[in-house]
Design a protein around this motif. Sequence first.
Motif, PDB file in Angstrom:
ATOM      1  N   SER A 197       0.833  -1.207   0.000  1.00 25.17           N
ATOM      2  CA  SER A 197       0.000   0.000   0.000  1.00 25.17           C
ATOM      3  C   SER A 197       0.870   1.260   0.000  1.00 25.17           C
ATOM      4  O   SER A 197       0.404   2.333  -0.343  1.00 25.17           O
ATOM      5  CB  SER A 197      -0.923   0.029   1.219  1.00 25.17           C
ATOM      6  OG  SER A 197      -2.040  -0.799   0.997  1.00 25.17           O
ATOM      7  N   GLY A 248       1.332  12.031 -10.108  1.00 25.99           N
ATOM      8  CA  GLY A 248       1.019  11.027  -9.087  1.00 25.99           C
ATOM      9  C   GLY A 248      -0.278  11.326  -8.363  1.00 25.99           C
ATOM     10  O   GLY A 248      -1.025  12.246  -8.721  1.00 25.99           O
ATOM     11  N   GLY A 249      -0.530  10.540  -7.336  1.00 24.42           N
ATOM     12  CA  GLY A 249      -1.775  10.663  -6.590  1.00 24.42           C
ATOM     13  C   GLY A 249      -1.925  12.004  -5.895  1.00 24.42           C
ATOM     14  O   GLY A 249      -3.008  12.606  -5.910  1.00 24.42           O
ATOM     15  N   SER A 250      -0.856  12.488  -5.288  1.00 26.49           N
ATOM     16  CA  SER A 250      -0.949  13.766  -4.567  1.00 26.49           C
ATOM     17  C   SER A 250      -1.310  14.896  -5.518  1.00 26.49           C
ATOM     18  O   SER A 250      -2.160  15.740  -5.217  1.00 26.49           O
ATOM     19  CB  SER A 250       0.381  14.094  -3.875  1.00 26.49           C
ATOM     20  OG  SER A 250       0.699  13.080  -2.958  1.00 26.49           O
ATOM     21  N   ASP A 280      -5.001  14.598  -6.644  1.00 26.95           N
ATOM     22  CA  ASP A 280      -5.908  15.080  -5.593  1.00 26.95           C
ATOM     23  C   ASP A 280      -5.916  16.611  -5.551  1.00 26.95           C
ATOM     24  O   ASP A 280      -6.971  17.246  -5.497  1.00 26.95           O
ATOM     25  CB  ASP A 280      -5.469  14.542  -4.224  1.00 26.95           C
ATOM     26  CG  ASP A 280      -5.782  13.051  -4.050  1.00 26.95           C
ATOM     27  OD1 ASP A 280      -6.609  12.521  -4.804  1.00 26.95           O
ATOM     28  OD2 ASP A 280      -5.188  12.434  -3.143  1.00 26.95           O
ATOM     29  N   HIS A 298      -6.522  10.721   2.895  1.00 23.27           N
ATOM     30  CA  HIS A 298      -5.066  10.878   2.754  1.00 23.27           C
ATOM     31  C   HIS A 298      -4.740  12.362   2.897  1.00 23.27           C
ATOM     32  O   HIS A 298      -5.559  13.219   2.527  1.00 23.27           O
ATOM     33  CB  HIS A 298      -4.662  10.380   1.365  1.00 23.27           C
ATOM     34  CG  HIS A 298      -3.183  10.308   1.138  1.00 23.27           C
ATOM     35  ND1 HIS A 298      -2.449  11.390   0.709  1.00 23.27           N
ATOM     36  CD2 HIS A 298      -2.300   9.293   1.287  1.00 23.27           C
ATOM     37  CE1 HIS A 298      -1.171  11.027   0.591  1.00 23.27           C
ATOM     38  NE2 HIS A 298      -1.063   9.760   0.941  1.00 23.27           N
ATOM     39  N   MET A 323     -12.691   9.246  -0.151  1.00 22.04           N
ATOM     40  CA  MET A 323     -11.848   8.223  -0.769  1.00 22.04           C
ATOM     41  C   MET A 323     -12.571   6.897  -0.975  1.00 22.04           C
ATOM     42  O   MET A 323     -13.489   6.558  -0.238  1.00 22.04           O
ATOM     43  CB  MET A 323     -10.565   8.036   0.048  1.00 22.04           C
ATOM     44  CG  MET A 323     -10.747   7.288   1.344  1.00 22.04           C
ATOM     45  SD  MET A 323      -9.396   7.575   2.535  1.00 22.04           S
ATOM     46  CE  MET A 323      -7.933   7.385   1.540  1.00 22.04           C
ATOM     47  N   ASN A 340      -6.189   3.977   2.908  1.00 29.22           N
ATOM     48  CA  ASN A 340      -4.838   3.426   2.902  1.00 29.22           C
ATOM     49  C   ASN A 340      -4.376   2.920   4.271  1.00 29.22           C
ATOM     50  O   ASN A 340      -3.533   2.050   4.356  1.00 29.22           O
ATOM     51  CB  ASN A 340      -3.843   4.453   2.361  1.00 29.22           C
ATOM     52  CG  ASN A 340      -3.996   5.811   2.997  1.00 29.22           C
ATOM     53  OD1 ASN A 340      -5.085   6.390   3.002  1.00 29.22           O
ATOM     54  ND2 ASN A 340      -2.926   6.338   3.552  1.00 29.22           N
ATOM     55  N   ASP A 360     -10.541   9.802  -4.222  1.00 30.66           N
ATOM     56  CA  ASP A 360      -9.160   9.336  -4.258  1.00 30.66           C
ATOM     57  C   ASP A 360      -9.244   7.817  -4.333  1.00 30.66           C
ATOM     58  O   ASP A 360      -9.579   7.158  -3.346  1.00 30.66           O
ATOM     59  CB  ASP A 360      -8.431   9.803  -2.992  1.00 30.66           C
ATOM     60  CG  ASP A 360      -6.993   9.281  -2.922  1.00 30.66           C
ATOM     61  OD1 ASP A 360      -6.726   8.211  -3.488  1.00 30.66           O
ATOM     62  OD2 ASP A 360      -6.161   9.937  -2.277  1.00 30.66           O
ATOM     63  N   VAL A 368      -6.725   5.866  -5.263  1.00 31.37           N
ATOM     64  CA  VAL A 368      -5.332   5.416  -5.406  1.00 31.37           C
ATOM     65  C   VAL A 368      -5.134   3.974  -4.931  1.00 31.37           C
ATOM     66  O   VAL A 368      -4.427   3.194  -5.563  1.00 31.37           O
ATOM     67  CB  VAL A 368      -4.375   6.385  -4.675  1.00 31.37           C
ATOM     68  CG1 VAL A 368      -2.976   5.806  -4.590  1.00 31.37           C
ATOM     69  CG2 VAL A 368      -4.348   7.739  -5.392  1.00 31.37           C
ATOM     70  N   GLN A 369      -5.775   3.598  -3.821  1.00 28.10           N
ATOM     71  CA  GLN A 369      -5.571   2.238  -3.302  1.00 28.10           C
ATOM     72  C   GLN A 369      -6.407   1.199  -4.048  1.00 28.10           C
ATOM     73  O   GLN A 369      -6.203   0.005  -3.872  1.00 28.10           O
ATOM     74  CB  GLN A 369      -5.911   2.185  -1.798  1.00 28.10           C
ATOM     75  CG  GLN A 369      -4.948   2.951  -0.916  1.00 28.10           C
ATOM     76  CD  GLN A 369      -3.588   2.265  -0.788  1.00 28.10           C
ATOM     77  OE1 GLN A 369      -3.454   1.066  -0.960  1.00 28.10           O
ATOM     78  NE2 GLN A 369      -2.564   3.053  -0.486  1.00 28.10           N
ATOM     79  N   SER A 382      -2.686   6.614  -8.878  1.00 25.58           N
ATOM     80  CA  SER A 382      -1.239   6.793  -8.817  1.00 25.58           C
ATOM     81  C   SER A 382      -0.538   5.537  -9.312  1.00 25.58           C
ATOM     82  O   SER A 382      -0.794   4.437  -8.818  1.00 25.58           O
ATOM     83  CB  SER A 382      -0.828   7.073  -7.366  1.00 25.58           C
ATOM     84  OG  SER A 382       0.575   6.987  -7.253  1.00 25.58           O
ATOM     85  N   HIS A 388       2.429   4.155  -8.974  1.00 30.57           N
ATOM     86  CA  HIS A 388       3.264   3.262  -8.155  1.00 30.57           C
ATOM     87  C   HIS A 388       2.481   2.431  -7.146  1.00 30.57           C
ATOM     88  O   HIS A 388       3.056   1.616  -6.431  1.00 30.57           O
ATOM     89  CB  HIS A 388       4.398   4.038  -7.468  1.00 30.57           C
ATOM     90  CG  HIS A 388       4.025   4.877  -6.295  1.00 30.57           C
ATOM     91  ND1 HIS A 388       4.272   4.462  -5.006  1.00 30.57           N
ATOM     92  CD2 HIS A 388       3.453   6.093  -6.189  1.00 30.57           C
ATOM     93  CE1 HIS A 388       3.872   5.405  -4.161  1.00 30.57           C
ATOM     94  NE2 HIS A 388       3.369   6.404  -4.861  1.00 30.57           N
ATOM     95  N   LYS A 389       1.157   2.618  -7.093  1.00 27.93           N
ATOM     96  CA  LYS A 389       0.351   1.744  -6.248  1.00 27.93           C
ATOM     97  C   LYS A 389      -0.197   0.554  -7.040  1.00 27.93           C
ATOM     98  O   LYS A 389      -0.847  -0.304  -6.479  1.00 27.93           O
ATOM     99  CB  LYS A 389      -0.792   2.536  -5.602  1.00 27.93           C
ATOM    100  CG  LYS A 389      -0.356   3.776  -4.796  1.00 27.93           C
ATOM    101  CD  LYS A 389       0.333   3.418  -3.491  1.00 27.93           C
ATOM    102  CE  LYS A 389       0.918   4.627  -2.780  1.00 27.93           C
ATOM    103  NZ  LYS A 389      -0.037   5.398  -2.017  1.00 27.93           N
TER     104      LYS A 389
HETATM  105  C1  LIG Z   1      -0.142   6.844  -1.968  1.00 28.38           C
HETATM  106  C2  LIG Z   1      -1.428   7.581  -1.858  1.00 28.38           C
HETATM  107  C3  LIG Z   1      -1.553   8.895  -2.349  1.00 28.38           C
HETATM  108  C4  LIG Z   1      -0.384   9.660  -2.895  1.00 28.38           C
HETATM  109  O1  LIG Z   1       0.022   9.220  -4.147  1.00 28.38           O
HETATM  110  P1  LIG Z   1       1.495   9.636  -4.653  1.00 28.38           P
HETATM  111  O2  LIG Z   1       1.550   9.153  -6.059  1.00 28.38           O
HETATM  112  O3  LIG Z   1       2.455   8.899  -3.765  1.00 28.38           O
HETATM  113  O4  LIG Z   1       1.605  11.109  -4.551  1.00 28.38           O
HETATM  114  C5  LIG Z   1      -2.780   9.506  -2.259  1.00 28.38           C
HETATM  115  N1  LIG Z   1      -3.836   8.870  -1.743  1.00 28.38           N
HETATM  116  C6  LIG Z   1      -3.767   7.617  -1.264  1.00 28.38           C
HETATM  117  C7  LIG Z   1      -4.976   6.966  -0.704  1.00 28.38           C
HETATM  118  C8  LIG Z   1      -2.552   6.932  -1.303  1.00 28.38           C
HETATM  119  O5  LIG Z   1      -2.489   5.689  -0.817  1.00 28.38           O
END
Ligand SMILES: *Cc1c(COP(=O)(O)O)cnc(C)c1O
Length: 389
Positions: free
Chosen positions: A10, A71-73, A76, A103, A151, A155, A180, A182-183, A203, A205-206
Amino acid sequence: MQKQVYLDYSASTPTDERVVEAMMPYFSEVFGNPSSPHGYGRKAEQAVEDARESIARVLHCKPNEVIFTSGGSESDNLAIRGIAMKAKQNGKQGALITSPIEHSAVSRTIKDLHQVYGFEMAQVAVDPKGVVDISHFEALLSHPTTLVSVMYANNEIGTLQDITLLAKMTKQQGAYFHTDAVQGAGQLPLNVDVLGVDAMSLSGHKFYAPKGVGVLYLREGVDLLPIQSGGSHEQGRRAGTLNTAFIVGMAKALTLAQEEQETRVAHYTQLRKQLVDGILAYVPNAILTGHPEQRLPSHASFIFDGIDGNQLVMHMDMRGVAASSASACKTGNPEPSDILLALGYSKEMALGSLRFSVGMPTTENDIERAVKATKEAVEALLTLKRMLT
Ligand SMILES: *Cc1c(COP(=O)(O)O)cnc(C)c1O
């Protein structure tokens, strides 16, 4: 020496070899700027647009609804700041509604819009398992609202929300809905029409693509103010030369995630069961946090009452297992996770959090070793504590 057991997927996943392979030509062979009109540029642009189409197929959206980010940040931030600031510019500055378990890329962005730009903000209540309270949400929505951000999968505690229902309620009030997600990629359905969302963050890398690349899905007709100015990339919504190789890799990873979702989820679910059963049976003072069923297949989170989560992570690391704690350690002064506090745990209990997240390479043997390491580490820390008091 035995191989280290990695149970922190995660936090980040390794890049899939098939993804690395797909990316390779776009570093030194097809290296042109995708915005350049010559042949070098057009080749890169073609790769980016093919990637956009593959991602759109997974999300069931139009290619022009896919915005590439870092990326995720960033996704968002772009969704929340962009939509909020556009509404402010149009003189329609309604409230921002969120949950207390987001997050920090969401929660700090909304706090900033509140403190610096004067947006009203509200947090919808969650129950002790982290599920949004629907009647409270309904009550909050009766006030003029610009945007809701809740979300999909948490996470820290793994709890899933009924995004379809929350988005539907939000749209009925004429506000926009961002999630969000991402997960969720590779484990949960990402069809934006079924979900009914206006904006959704992913994102790379997740889900086994590299770090530093992400997607913001933005429904056609939803206007946002860009948060980064410069060139008119991404139809003027996000300035900056596109990262061709990483975008190609992310599209490959998302396509694989969809194709393999069933097998991945089955694999994760079985390992998670083994892990949760093992920890609750053998490790003293263990409490499962989040929702027992309505949770990410890959995710198991616990509180070990009376234990410091940061110390536990270090002791686990010494025993060859990489897990994570939700509490931040600021110059030796541990800070509990806001998310666990929002669920109603005391500060003292919230400090004892530990998260395991499994991935594609995880085996049953890894889980056995993790349970054993957790038992030994918790027992060692409890003994130490008894000696010191
Ligand atoms: C990892 C994560 C992010 C951030 O994503 P990055 O690509 O690392 O900036 C945002 N929200 C959740 C729920 C995450 O797990």
